[in-house]
Design an enzyme around this catalytic site. Structure first.
Site, PDB file in Angstrom:
ATOM      1  N   VAL A 144       0.834  -1.208   0.000  1.00 26.47           N
ATOM      2  CA  VAL A 144       0.000   0.000   0.000  1.00 26.47           C
ATOM      3  C   VAL A 144       0.866   1.254   0.000  1.00 26.47           C
ATOM      4  O   VAL A 144       0.381   2.346   0.240  1.00 26.47           O
ATOM      5  CB  VAL A 144      -0.931  -0.021   1.235  1.00 26.47           C
ATOM      6  N   ASP A 145       2.187   1.105  -0.295  1.00 28.16           N
ATOM      7  CA  ASP A 145       3.162   2.202  -0.141  1.00 28.16           C
ATOM      8  C   ASP A 145       3.423   2.993  -1.419  1.00 28.16           C
ATOM      9  O   ASP A 145       4.113   4.013  -1.377  1.00 28.16           O
ATOM     10  CB  ASP A 145       4.487   1.637   0.405  1.00 28.16           C
ATOM     11  N   HIS A 184      -4.548  -4.480  -2.518  1.00 25.92           N
ATOM     12  CA  HIS A 184      -4.992  -4.148  -1.157  1.00 25.92           C
ATOM     13  C   HIS A 184      -5.115  -2.635  -0.942  1.00 25.92           C
ATOM     14  O   HIS A 184      -5.061  -2.155   0.196  1.00 25.92           O
ATOM     15  CB  HIS A 184      -4.029  -4.776  -0.132  1.00 25.92           C
ATOM     16  N   CYS A 189     -19.427  15.697   5.149  1.00 25.42           N
ATOM     17  CA  CYS A 189     -20.789  15.238   5.460  1.00 25.42           C
ATOM     18  C   CYS A 189     -20.886  14.860   6.936  1.00 25.42           C
ATOM     19  O   CYS A 189     -21.944  14.455   7.406  1.00 25.42           O
ATOM     20  CB  CYS A 189     -21.162  14.035   4.594  1.00 25.42           C
ATOM     21  N   GLY A 192       9.247 -11.073  -2.507  1.00 20.71           N
ATOM     22  CA  GLY A 192       9.102 -10.478  -1.185  1.00 20.71           C
ATOM     23  C   GLY A 192       7.755 -10.701  -0.549  1.00 20.71           C
ATOM     24  O   GLY A 192       7.231  -9.835   0.157  1.00 20.71           O
ATOM     25  N   SER A 237       5.384 -13.590   1.785  1.00 19.96           N
ATOM     26  CA  SER A 237       5.390 -14.833   2.584  1.00 19.96           C
ATOM     27  C   SER A 237       4.354 -15.816   2.045  1.00 19.96           C
ATOM     28  O   SER A 237       4.257 -16.942   2.520  1.00 19.96           O
ATOM     29  CB  SER A 237       5.075 -14.489   4.038  1.00 19.96           C
TER      30      SER A 237
HETATM   31  C1  BV8 Z   1     -11.025 -11.853   2.405  1.00 17.81           C
HETATM   32  C2  BV8 Z   1      -3.772  -3.916   3.520  1.00 17.81           C
HETATM   33  C3  BV8 Z   1     -13.283 -12.471   2.325  1.00 17.81           C
HETATM   34  C4  BV8 Z   1      -3.918  -3.319   4.875  1.00 17.81           C
HETATM   35  C5  BV8 Z   1      -3.668  -6.370   3.761  1.00 17.81           C
HETATM   36  C6  BV8 Z   1      -7.723 -18.788   2.736  1.00 17.81           C
HETATM   37  C7  BV8 Z   1      -6.926 -19.445   3.627  1.00 17.81           C
HETATM   38  C8  BV8 Z   1      -6.629 -18.829   4.881  1.00 17.81           C
HETATM   39  C9  BV8 Z   1      -7.119 -17.560   5.216  1.00 17.81           C
HETATM   40  C10 BV8 Z   1      -7.906 -16.917   4.316  1.00 17.81           C
HETATM   41  C11 BV8 Z   1      -8.223 -17.531   3.101  1.00 17.81           C
HETATM   42  N1  BV8 Z   1      -8.993 -16.669   2.419  1.00 17.81           N
HETATM   43  C12 BV8 Z   1      -9.191 -15.543   3.169  1.00 17.81           C
HETATM   44  C13 BV8 Z   1      -8.536 -15.674   4.334  1.00 17.81           C
HETATM   45  C14 BV8 Z   1      -8.498 -14.684   5.380  1.00 17.81           C
HETATM   46  C15 BV8 Z   1      -7.424 -13.606   5.147  1.00 17.81           C
HETATM   47  C16 BV8 Z   1      -6.052 -14.226   5.122  1.00 17.81           C
HETATM   48  O1  BV8 Z   1      -5.474 -14.496   4.088  1.00 17.81           O
HETATM   49  N2  BV8 Z   1      -5.509 -14.421   6.342  1.00 17.81           N
HETATM   50  C17 BV8 Z   1      -4.121 -14.948   6.458  1.00 17.81           C
HETATM   51  C18 BV8 Z   1      -3.410 -14.146   7.521  1.00 17.81           C
HETATM   52  C19 BV8 Z   1      -4.126 -16.394   6.790  1.00 17.81           C
HETATM   53  N3  BV8 Z   1      -7.655 -12.886   3.893  1.00 17.81           N
HETATM   54  C20 BV8 Z   1      -8.501 -11.812   3.950  1.00 17.81           C
HETATM   55  O2  BV8 Z   1      -9.073 -11.436   4.957  1.00 17.81           O
HETATM   56  C21 BV8 Z   1      -8.741 -11.092   2.628  1.00 17.81           C
HETATM   57  N4  BV8 Z   1     -10.150 -10.836   2.479  1.00 17.81           N
HETATM   58  O3  BV8 Z   1     -10.689 -13.005   2.375  1.00 17.81           O
HETATM   59  O4  BV8 Z   1     -12.313 -11.429   2.362  1.00 17.81           O
HETATM   60  C22 BV8 Z   1     -14.417 -11.884   1.669  1.00 17.81           C
HETATM   61  C23 BV8 Z   1     -14.677 -12.298   0.382  1.00 17.81           C
HETATM   62  C24 BV8 Z   1     -15.822 -11.781  -0.240  1.00 17.81           C
HETATM   63  C25 BV8 Z   1     -16.638 -10.852   0.438  1.00 17.81           C
HETATM   64  C26 BV8 Z   1     -16.304 -10.423   1.725  1.00 17.81           C
HETATM   65  C27 BV8 Z   1     -15.158 -10.925   2.352  1.00 17.81           C
HETATM   66  C28 BV8 Z   1      -8.081  -9.683   2.632  1.00 17.81           C
HETATM   67  C29 BV8 Z   1      -6.609  -9.783   2.750  1.00 17.81           C
HETATM   68  C30 BV8 Z   1      -5.983  -8.359   2.623  1.00 17.81           C
HETATM   69  C31 BV8 Z   1      -5.750  -7.722   3.968  1.00 17.81           C
HETATM   70  N5  BV8 Z   1      -5.007  -6.460   3.825  1.00 17.81           N
HETATM   71  N6  BV8 Z   1      -3.022  -5.184   3.608  1.00 17.81           N
HETATM   72  C32 BV8 Z   1      -2.602  -2.872   5.489  1.00 17.81           C
HETATM   73  O5  BV8 Z   1      -1.569  -2.857   4.776  1.00 17.81           O
HETATM   74  O6  BV8 Z   1      -2.655  -2.506   6.677  1.00 17.81           O
HETATM   75  S1  BV8 Z   1      -2.770  -7.826   3.867  1.00 17.81           S
HETATM   76  C33 BV8 Z   1      -1.135  -7.315   4.218  1.00 17.81           C
HETATM   77  O7  BV8 Z   1      -0.532  -8.433   4.829  1.00 17.81           O
HETATM   78  C34 BV8 Z   1      -0.277  -7.009   3.023  1.00 17.81           C
HETATM   79  O8  BV8 Z   1      -0.956  -6.295   2.030  1.00 17.81           O
HETATM   80  C35 BV8 Z   1       0.129  -8.412   2.555  1.00 17.81           C
HETATM   81  O9  BV8 Z   1      -0.842  -8.971   1.733  1.00 17.81           O
HETATM   82  C36 BV8 Z   1       0.155  -9.185   3.854  1.00 17.81           C
HETATM   83  C37 BV8 Z   1       1.558  -9.353   4.325  1.00 17.81           C
HETATM   84  O10 BV8 Z   1       2.119 -10.336   3.511  1.00 17.81           O
HETATM   85  P1  BV8 Z   1       3.501 -10.006   2.750  1.00 17.81           P
HETATM   86  O11 BV8 Z   1       3.360  -8.794   1.922  1.00 17.81           O
HETATM   87  O12 BV8 Z   1       3.918 -11.256   2.099  1.00 17.81           O
HETATM   88  O13 BV8 Z   1       4.477  -9.593   3.960  1.00 17.81           O
HETATM   89  P2  BV8 Z   1       4.992 -10.486   5.179  1.00 17.81           P
HETATM   90  O14 BV8 Z   1       5.422  -9.524   6.202  1.00 17.81           O
HETATM   91  O15 BV8 Z   1       4.014 -11.554   5.533  1.00 17.81           O
HETATM   92  O16 BV8 Z   1       6.282 -11.241   4.558  1.00 17.81           O
HETATM   93  C38 BV8 Z   1       7.336 -10.482   4.035  1.00 17.81           C
HETATM   94  C39 BV8 Z   1       8.170 -11.460   3.225  1.00 17.81           C
HETATM   95  O17 BV8 Z   1       9.249 -10.722   2.644  1.00 17.81           O
HETATM   96  C40 BV8 Z   1       8.784 -12.569   4.095  1.00 17.81           C
HETATM   97  O18 BV8 Z   1       8.614 -13.819   3.444  1.00 17.81           O
HETATM   98  C41 BV8 Z   1      10.278 -12.184   4.160  1.00 17.81           C
HETATM   99  O19 BV8 Z   1      11.111 -13.313   4.204  1.00 17.81           O
HETATM  100  C42 BV8 Z   1      10.444 -11.445   2.834  1.00 17.81           C
HETATM  101  N7  BV8 Z   1      11.540 -10.473   2.805  1.00 17.81           N
HETATM  102  C43 BV8 Z   1      12.068  -9.766   3.845  1.00 17.81           C
HETATM  103  N8  BV8 Z   1      13.054  -8.937   3.377  1.00 17.81           N
HETATM  104  C44 BV8 Z   1      13.127  -9.128   2.019  1.00 17.81           C
HETATM  105  C45 BV8 Z   1      12.150 -10.094   1.657  1.00 17.81           C
HETATM  106  N9  BV8 Z   1      11.970 -10.499   0.379  1.00 17.81           N
HETATM  107  C46 BV8 Z   1      12.779  -9.946  -0.579  1.00 17.81           C
HETATM  108  N10 BV8 Z   1      13.730  -8.994  -0.299  1.00 17.81           N
HETATM  109  C47 BV8 Z   1      13.935  -8.572   0.979  1.00 17.81           C
HETATM  110  N11 BV8 Z   1      14.877  -7.656   1.222  1.00 17.81           N
HETATM  111 ZN    ZN Z   2     -18.925  11.780   3.697  1.00 18.88          ZN
END
Ligand code: BV8
Ligand code: ZN
Length: 250
Positions: free
Chosen positions: A108-109, A124, A155, A192, A194
């Protein structure tokens, strides 16, 4: 240089359709903590996944809007890194050849856009567009920190960040375009992330199922590492420039 890079690189210059999915890891080298990194300072004892929900905003709109505004102001001070720049260059070179390139991000950056990437699919949302929860009015906020939390709409309604919270559906048009690109591509780059948040992580699986070759770039293994062609252990800000050099010689 990781020995997988020379075997993956030729596909960057030959694949007719390329799709890329990025996560928080690509912005780490720009100083933005990943979702996995524990929150610092005032936010240290908060779980980001708990703050990033409609329930949290409903129960404490002041706290949640303050967190998002702080992230907005911090991101505004960050610069793209060589990983973002390499993807902007890859888009330019691919489209110059009449080949297809789609950049999909969970971030989101807006650092991809700052690096020069265009038509970025924001799965997202982003930290800049804030929306009134009553009338739906959207305004892009590029200024300094808000003086009131939650910020108010004219509003009278509360305004929320234009991000997708856990439990909320992804924007339909953006997700459909991302799904289409993942299913059509010959080469898919997963950078990048998980690969645990859905439905975004499902795009990698769609590409694998559709027979695309998948390159994963991550210092750590993910649940999908053993299903991809090349899982390169390294930082995207270092690996992507090496891949570009190997593929295009510059
Ligand atoms: C929904 C915006 C339903 C806000 C975000 C199926 C299975 C299990 C669970 C679910 C499923 N389906 C849905 C779910 C529930 C949930 C979900 O997935 N939960 C997870 C935790 C299990 N999903 C939802 O709720 C989604 N919505 O399902 O709605 C629905 C459907 C119809 C109608 C109504 C409802 C919505 C998901 C989106 C949420 N919003 N962000 C904000 O930013 O505050 S998610 C947010 O977290 C990010 O956007 C991103 O997606 C996620 C973080 O993941 P990553 O980006 O991968 O980051 P992370 O920190 O995890 O890992 C970083 C990686 O980088 C690591 O691997 C690390 O090793 C690596 N790294 C580190 N340094 C480097 C590097 N890589 C390269 N270079 C480096 N230098
Ligand atoms: Zn308004």
């Amino acid at each position: 240089m990781d020995e997988l890079i020379p075997s993956a690189a030729p596909f960057l210059s030959s694949a007719q359709r390329i799709a890329v999915l990025t996560g928080a890891g690509i912005s780490t080298e720009s100083g933005i903590p990943t979702f996995r990194d524990a929150l610092k300072g005032h936010w240290a004892n908060f779980d980001p996944q708990k703050l990033a929900t409609p329930q949290a905003f409903a129960s404490d709109p002041e706290l949640v809007s303050r967190w998002y505004d702080q992230r907005r102001c911090e991101c505004a001070l960050c610069r793209p890194n060589p990983g973002h720049e390499a993807l902007a260059q890859l888009q330019e070179m691919t489209e110059a050849d009449g080949r297809e390139f789609t950049l999909i991000t969970q971030n989101v950056d807006r650092l991809h856009q700052t690096a020069g990437s265009t038509e970025v699919i924001e799965l997202h949302g982003n930290l800049w567009v804030w929306r009134c929860v009553s009338c739906g009015k959207e305004i892009e906020e590029k200024g300094p920190a808000f003086t009131q939390y939650p910020p108010k709409c004219d509003c009278g309604g509360n305004r929320r960040p234009g991000v997708v919270w856990f439990g909320e559906a992804l924007p339909r048009v953006e997700f459909a375009a991302a799904e289409r690109a993942a299913r059509r591509c010959e080469l898919f780059l997963s950078i990048g992330t998980s690969s645990v948040v859905y439905p975004a992580a499902g795009l990698i699986e769609s590409a694998i199922t559709a027979g695309a070759k998948v390159v994963e770039i991550n210092p750590e293994a993910t649940p999908l590492s053993d299903q991809v062609e090349w899982s390169i252990r390294g930082k995207s800000g270092e690996v992507l420039p090496q891949l570009m050099k190997e593929a295009f010689g510059n």
